[in-house]
Design a protein around this motif. Sequence first.
Motif, PDB file in Angstrom:
ATOM      1  N   ARG A  90       0.824  -1.209   0.000  1.00 13.91           N
ATOM      2  CA  ARG A  90       0.000   0.000   0.000  1.00 13.91           C
ATOM      3  C   ARG A  90       0.862   1.265   0.000  1.00 13.91           C
ATOM      4  NH1 ARG A  90      -4.572   0.361   4.508  1.00 13.91           N
ATOM      5  NH2 ARG A  90      -5.164  -1.523   3.324  1.00 13.91           N
ATOM      6  N   GLY A  91       1.952   1.236   0.739  1.00 16.57           N
ATOM      7  CA  GLY A  91       2.814   2.418   0.794  1.00 16.57           C
ATOM      8  C   GLY A  91       3.482   2.697  -0.535  1.00 16.57           C
ATOM      9  N   GLU A  92       3.935   1.644  -1.225  1.00 19.49           N
ATOM     10  CA  GLU A  92       4.587   1.810  -2.525  1.00 19.49           C
ATOM     11  C   GLU A  92       3.600   2.328  -3.564  1.00 19.49           C
ATOM     12  OE1 GLU A  92       7.917  -1.751  -1.975  1.00 19.49           O
ATOM     13  OE2 GLU A  92       5.932  -2.186  -2.813  1.00 19.49           O
ATOM     14  N   ALA A  93       2.401   1.738  -3.594  1.00 18.24           N
ATOM     15  CA  ALA A  93       1.382   2.206  -4.537  1.00 18.24           C
ATOM     16  C   ALA A  93       0.998   3.650  -4.239  1.00 18.24           C
ATOM     17  CB  ALA A  93       0.158   1.299  -4.475  1.00 18.24           C
ATOM     18  N   GLY A  94       0.893   3.977  -2.952  1.00 16.86           N
ATOM     19  CA  GLY A  94       0.544   5.351  -2.584  1.00 16.86           C
ATOM     20  C   GLY A  94       1.607   6.345  -3.005  1.00 16.86           C
ATOM     21  N   ALA A  95       2.883   5.949  -2.915  1.00 17.37           N
ATOM     22  CA  ALA A  95       3.969   6.840  -3.338  1.00 17.37           C
ATOM     23  C   ALA A  95       3.887   7.110  -4.835  1.00 17.37           C
ATOM     24  CB  ALA A  95       5.320   6.227  -2.974  1.00 17.37           C
ATOM     25  N   ILE A  96       3.566   6.090  -5.625  1.00 18.53           N
ATOM     26  CA  ILE A  96       3.432   6.279  -7.067  1.00 18.53           C
ATOM     27  C   ILE A  96       2.209   7.134  -7.375  1.00 18.53           C
ATOM     28  CG2 ILE A  96       2.929   5.063  -9.229  1.00 18.53           C
ATOM     29  CD1 ILE A  96       4.729   2.792  -8.208  1.00 18.53           C
ATOM     30  N   GLU A  97       1.117   6.933  -6.666  1.00 21.46           N
ATOM     31  CA  GLU A  97      -0.074   7.764  -6.867  1.00 21.46           C
ATOM     32  C   GLU A  97       0.226   9.224  -6.533  1.00 21.46           C
ATOM     33  OE1 GLU A  97      -2.829   5.790  -4.358  1.00 21.46           O
ATOM     34  OE2 GLU A  97      -3.281   4.191  -5.816  1.00 21.46           O
ATOM     35  N   GLY A  98       0.995   9.448  -5.480  1.00 22.25           N
ATOM     36  CA  GLY A  98       1.370  10.818  -5.139  1.00 22.25           C
ATOM     37  C   GLY A  98       2.224  11.451  -6.216  1.00 22.25           C
ATOM     38  N   ALA A  99       3.137  10.669  -6.796  1.00 16.40           N
ATOM     39  CA  ALA A  99       3.971  11.183  -7.879  1.00 16.40           C
ATOM     40  C   ALA A  99       3.129  11.497  -9.107  1.00 16.40           C
ATOM     41  CB  ALA A  99       5.050  10.158  -8.224  1.00 16.40           C
ATOM     42  N   ALA A 100       2.131  10.669  -9.389  1.00 20.28           N
ATOM     43  CA  ALA A 100       1.248  10.921 -10.529  1.00 20.28           C
ATOM     44  C   ALA A 100       0.441  12.200 -10.313  1.00 20.28           C
ATOM     45  CB  ALA A 100       0.315   9.735 -10.735  1.00 20.28           C
ATOM     46  N   ASP A 101      -0.047  12.419  -9.107  1.00 23.29           N
ATOM     47  CA  ASP A 101      -0.788  13.652  -8.806  1.00 23.29           C
ATOM     48  C   ASP A 101       0.090  14.880  -9.024  1.00 23.29           C
ATOM     49  OD1 ASP A 101      -3.040  12.210  -8.157  1.00 23.29           O
ATOM     50  OD2 ASP A 101      -2.724  12.320  -5.983  1.00 23.29           O
ATOM     51  N   ARG A 102       1.328  14.804  -8.593  1.00 23.00           N
ATOM     52  CA  ARG A 102       2.249  15.939  -8.715  1.00 23.00           C
ATOM     53  C   ARG A 102       2.552  16.223 -10.185  1.00 23.00           C
ATOM     54  NH1 ARG A 102       8.045  16.902  -7.901  1.00 23.00           N
ATOM     55  NH2 ARG A 102       8.326  18.824  -6.685  1.00 23.00           N
ATOM     56  N   TYR A 103       2.788  15.182 -10.954  1.00 23.55           N
ATOM     57  CA  TYR A 103       3.070  15.330 -12.390  1.00 23.55           C
ATOM     58  C   TYR A 103       1.843  15.935 -13.091  1.00 23.55           C
ATOM     59  CZ  TYR A 103       5.659  13.882 -16.644  1.00 23.55           C
ATOM     60  OH  TYR A 103       6.378  13.852 -17.816  1.00 23.55           O
ATOM     61  N   ALA A 104       0.649  15.455 -12.759  1.00 28.46           N
ATOM     62  CA  ALA A 104      -0.570  15.950 -13.393  1.00 28.46           C
ATOM     63  C   ALA A 104      -0.819  17.417 -13.050  1.00 28.46           C
ATOM     64  CB  ALA A 104      -1.758  15.097 -12.963  1.00 28.46           C
ATOM     65  N   ARG A 105      -0.561  17.815 -11.810  1.00 29.53           N
ATOM     66  CA  ARG A 105      -0.721  19.233 -11.447  1.00 29.53           C
ATOM     67  C   ARG A 105       0.204  20.109 -12.280  1.00 29.53           C
ATOM     68  NH1 ARG A 105      -0.701  17.248  -6.169  1.00 29.53           N
ATOM     69  NH2 ARG A 105       1.395  18.081  -5.800  1.00 29.53           N
ATOM     70  N   TYR A 106       1.404  19.637 -12.501  1.00 33.29           N
ATOM     71  CA  TYR A 106       2.360  20.369 -13.335  1.00 33.29           C
ATOM     72  C   TYR A 106       1.813  20.557 -14.751  1.00 33.29           C
ATOM     73  CZ  TYR A 106       6.397  20.565 -16.549  1.00 33.29           C
ATOM     74  OH  TYR A 106       7.267  20.877 -17.566  1.00 33.29           O
ATOM     75  N   LEU A 107       1.165  19.527 -15.281  1.00 36.75           N
ATOM     76  CA  LEU A 107       0.599  19.610 -16.633  1.00 36.75           C
ATOM     77  C   LEU A 107      -0.738  20.331 -16.662  1.00 36.75           C
ATOM     78  CD1 LEU A 107       1.378  15.968 -17.834  1.00 36.75           C
ATOM     79  CD2 LEU A 107       2.553  18.067 -18.543  1.00 36.75           C
ATOM     80  N   GLY A 108      -1.347  20.551 -15.494  1.00 32.13           N
ATOM     81  CA  GLY A 108      -2.665  21.173 -15.442  1.00 32.13           C
ATOM     82  C   GLY A 108      -3.759  20.234 -15.909  1.00 32.13           C
ATOM     83  N   LEU A 109      -3.591  18.931 -15.655  1.00 29.94           N
ATOM     84  CA  LEU A 109      -4.529  17.927 -16.129  1.00 29.94           C
ATOM     85  C   LEU A 109      -4.972  17.023 -14.980  1.00 29.94           C
ATOM     86  CD1 LEU A 109      -2.633  16.871 -19.386  1.00 29.94           C
ATOM     87  CD2 LEU A 109      -4.663  18.336 -19.257  1.00 29.94           C
ATOM     88  N   GLU A 110      -6.034  16.273 -15.225  1.00 25.77           N
ATOM     89  CA  GLU A 110      -6.517  15.302 -14.256  1.00 25.77           C
ATOM     90  C   GLU A 110      -5.633  14.056 -14.306  1.00 25.77           C
ATOM     91  OE1 GLU A 110     -10.279  12.199 -13.897  1.00 25.77           O
ATOM     92  OE2 GLU A 110     -10.506  14.071 -15.030  1.00 25.77           O
TER      93      GLU A 110
END
Length: 356
Positions: free
Chosen positions: A327-347
């Motif tokens: 769960r911790g590893e998956a959560g870390a990747i999900e957090g990275a995806a959220d950060r990348y998406a915010r940078y792109l201004g996308l969902e």
Amino acid sequence: MLTDRDIARWRLRSQHLAAPLDQAEDVVRSLLAVQAENPSQSAWAVATRTREPSRHDLAALLSSGQVLRTHVLRPTWHYVHAEDVVWLIELTRDRVLPTVDQQLKPLADRLPALEDAVVDVLGESPAGTRTELAEALAQRGHELTGMQLMLLAAHLELHTVIVSGAPRDGEHTYALFADRVPTPRRLERDEALVELALRYFTSHGPATERDLAYWATLTLTDVRRGLAGAADRLESFEHDDRTYWHAPGEAPASSSPAGHLLQVLDEMYRGYQESRWVLDEAGMLVRGRESAIGMALVDGQLLAGMKRAVNAKAVTFEIRPTRPLDRGEAGAIEGAADRYARYLGLEPRIRWIDPA
């Protein structure tokens, strides 16, 4: 005793993935050079190392000329700060130019005339795109294939005749070097070797002599000359029958943020050769066989392949783990995806691919 994971985690901090900086300019200056073939992916390589990633930060620096995108270190594109571009090119080009010039042999007799023509074109119309440059050269009687023009441009970049101009609508342009870097910083060769060693091992360490020799296309003799002058400001340790150099300090116990989505051209991978495998305990990357996958790292380890697909509303990350993630590893990747998406201004959207 240090492990490969400890070294990889340490590099997250050295490279500012786990210790982000305030601005893109700080990142480029610290890393000295950032590989930059694909503009959108390499822009993220810079932005992800800042506290608040912004698409406009690096774009403004490229427009102003504070950061340049040019051929240096290896026969490929890099982002380099304007203060460092001349001494870095002058230090490394003698071993890079033969690769370019070998492919330019059919044009060897025409190179002086082609250089004059390019200088004339960019003197009249600064910041021309490659297409515009090709058309202007053709009008002067110099018709070149796309590959020939690309190689000619790299040749002239390595001779500090031309360099990147201000991007136009996201497209790379060329300008005269003297216009973009009017007061270049130059270093004597021995001084440059010391500065290179100090800044590489500070920003990429822990790393080995052979890692730096690959990164800068230098001989081990040159690397050792530079390291001899910088060693009093660095520290080292032995691991796996190799000596690793780094800035003074201890290995971090953890990394935050723990998750990172990166392209395989990122400095976390391409910044090394002999010891790049410390991030790959799972054996996902086959030694000696480069792969175009993206990387999902957790705590410095490559735990999944990553592909990115963008549309008008969302960015979808296809994540293919090497094994079931906790769960911790998956959560870390999900957090990275959220950060990348915010940078792109996308969902952000994640498509998990069953490792089985």
